[in-house]
Design a protein around this motif. Sequence first.
Motif, PDB file in Angstrom:
ATOM      1  N   ALA A   1      -2.800  -3.365   2.369  1.00 25.64           N
ATOM      2  CA  ALA A   1      -1.519  -2.680   2.596  1.00 25.64           C
ATOM      3  C   ALA A   1      -0.393  -3.431   1.881  1.00 25.64           C
ATOM      4  O   ALA A   1       0.560  -2.816   1.358  1.00 25.64           O
ATOM      5  N   ARG A   2      -0.475  -4.773   1.830  1.00 30.30           N
ATOM      6  CA  ARG A   2       0.543  -5.562   1.122  1.00 30.30           C
ATOM      7  C   ARG A   2       0.513  -5.270  -0.378  1.00 30.30           C
ATOM      8  O   ARG A   2       1.542  -5.315  -1.063  1.00 30.30           O
ATOM      9  N   ILE A   3      -0.692  -4.981  -0.891  1.00 27.32           N
ATOM     10  CA  ILE A   3      -0.807  -4.604  -2.312  1.00 27.32           C
ATOM     11  C   ILE A   3      -0.115  -3.276  -2.565  1.00 27.32           C
ATOM     12  O   ILE A   3       0.659  -3.114  -3.541  1.00 27.32           O
ATOM     13  N   ILE A   4      -0.354  -2.305  -1.677  1.00 27.75           N
ATOM     14  CA  ILE A   4       0.254  -0.973  -1.851  1.00 27.75           C
ATOM     15  C   ILE A   4       1.769  -1.069  -1.719  1.00 27.75           C
ATOM     16  O   ILE A   4       2.509  -0.360  -2.424  1.00 27.75           O
ATOM     17  N   THR A   5       2.257  -1.937  -0.820  1.00 26.86           N
ATOM     18  CA  THR A   5       3.704  -2.111  -0.660  1.00 26.86           C
ATOM     19  C   THR A   5       4.358  -2.506  -1.975  1.00 26.86           C
ATOM     20  O   THR A   5       5.401  -1.957  -2.375  1.00 26.86           O
ATOM     21  N   ILE A   6       3.746  -3.452  -2.682  1.00 30.16           N
ATOM     22  CA  ILE A   6       4.295  -3.901  -3.968  1.00 30.16           C
ATOM     23  C   ILE A   6       4.198  -2.800  -5.019  1.00 30.16           C
ATOM     24  O   ILE A   6       5.161  -2.541  -5.768  1.00 30.16           O
ATOM     25  N   ALA A   7       3.027  -2.125  -5.093  1.00 32.27           N
ATOM     26  CA  ALA A   7       2.856  -1.049  -6.070  1.00 32.27           C
ATOM     27  C   ALA A   7       3.848   0.083  -5.812  1.00 32.27           C
ATOM     28  O   ALA A   7       4.423   0.658  -6.758  1.00 32.27           O
ATOM     29  N   ASP A   8       4.085   0.385  -4.525  1.00 35.84           N
ATOM     30  CA  ASP A   8       5.018   1.447  -4.150  1.00 35.84           C
ATOM     31  C   ASP A   8       6.441   1.077  -4.561  1.00 35.84           C
ATOM     32  O   ASP A   8       7.203   1.904  -5.089  1.00 35.84           O
ATOM     33  N   ALA A   9       6.786  -0.187  -4.337  1.00 37.15           N
ATOM     34  CA  ALA A   9       8.140  -0.638  -4.680  1.00 37.15           C
ATOM     35  C   ALA A   9       8.368  -0.593  -6.191  1.00 37.15           C
ATOM     36  O   ALA A   9       9.443  -0.173  -6.664  1.00 37.15           O
ATOM     37  N   VAL A  10       7.389  -1.025  -6.980  1.00 33.95           N
ATOM     38  CA  VAL A  10       7.519  -1.029  -8.436  1.00 33.95           C
ATOM     39  C   VAL A  10       7.746   0.384  -8.952  1.00 33.95           C
ATOM     40  O   VAL A  10       8.639   0.625  -9.791  1.00 33.95           O
ATOM     41  N   ASP A  11       6.971   1.354  -8.453  1.00 33.48           N
ATOM     42  CA  ASP A  11       7.135   2.724  -8.948  1.00 33.48           C
ATOM     43  C   ASP A  11       8.441   3.330  -8.461  1.00 33.48           C
ATOM     44  O   ASP A  11       9.074   4.107  -9.184  1.00 33.48           O
TER      45      ASP A  11
END
Length: 423
Positions: free
Chosen positions: A369-379
């Motif tokens: 979930a921490r990985i998705i948080t970063i990917a979501d923020a970048v996009d």
Amino acid sequence: MPSPFLKLPDKYEQEFANEIVRLNFLRSRNLAMVLFLLSVFFIFSDLVNYQEGLWHWDTLSGYLILFYIHVVLGLFSLVFLLLSWIHRLKSEDQQLTRWHASLGTLFSCFIILFSSCISINDQLLHNQITAFMLGSILIAVNSYLKPIISITIYASSWILFMIGITFLQSDLDVLKGNYLNSILLIVFAWFLSFTLYNMKIQDFISQKTIQQKNKEVEDYNNDLIEINNRLEESLQALDESQNVIFTLASALESKDTYTRGHSERVSNYALQLAQTLGLSVNEQQTVWRAAQLHDIGKIGIPDAILNKSGKLNEEEWEIMRSHPEMGENICSTLSFARDFLPLIRHHHERFDGTGYPDGLKGEEIPFLARIITIADAVDAITSHRSYRPSRTIDYALEELTIGKGSQFDPSIVQAFIESFNYA
């Protein structure tokens, strides 16, 4: 030292006994037919000898006794054939009775005792024991007799033979020769009977072993077929799941024109980051699928809030912040999504514990979930939104650096930044 007597497993004893009874009955019936035809031939020969004056009805002689013996053989064979016809076996699975077992054993007893009587009488004619020899070996080969039964039959016939030739044979040299030959014959015949019986047991055990192995192989093949069918169903379900993922993601993006392609881009960022971190293939697939559906709960958010050009008020933010829980509820009905429901629920948690919906902190937040948080923020930073224009990737990396330890996991952020710098 191993025992010469083979032992059948208890579970096979009755089945083996039934097979022996069946074989002995059928073989005895066939042998009775042959002996009946031979007795007819012998009687005819005896009558020819009578015509030639070799024996007479009023004079007891070896030929007269031989005639009566042949008559008894014919009658016994005929009676046996009639009984075997009455109690005939019509099929392989027919229930066996005591008649079948008794007739086979009785026939073997009669033949060997009868052959000893012929050889006793033959002492008056040719001093031979040929009939006794043939009868003993014939029964050893024709019937499968238990060792205790066969030794009883052979011993009884030998005793009868010894007594008979002792009284009828006057030549001591011939008598001694017959004594010795009969002993050797009985030992050989019993050993032959014993050997064939043991071989039959061994053959039966081998057949059962092969049948068991074949059954195991068949069961194994059936299991493989079932597993293959399940695998095909799983693959089909997986294909359908993939379609569901894209369908749901497309349905979401059709509501928010500003975020079109957002789920796919987040999935790509998340997958790239998972590969950079050296995660397993299963973990990469899980994070990719979860990223595809991370915002699916926004389907339940009113369009007025979702597409609002200005800032959201507190009440609208409260509704917007409900989308992770709504996404978890929607995907909970999808069996393929059960493994990554926590990723959908917690992708807006912050590393410092100020995120939503549960306020998890640090390691409490699922790693993927921490990985998705970063990917979501970048996009989100690099995409055009209704309230601001898109920013560059360098700007996004700077924001990630600022948010290390507060919004984002520092180690994952560092891995993401290094992967871009390396590229």
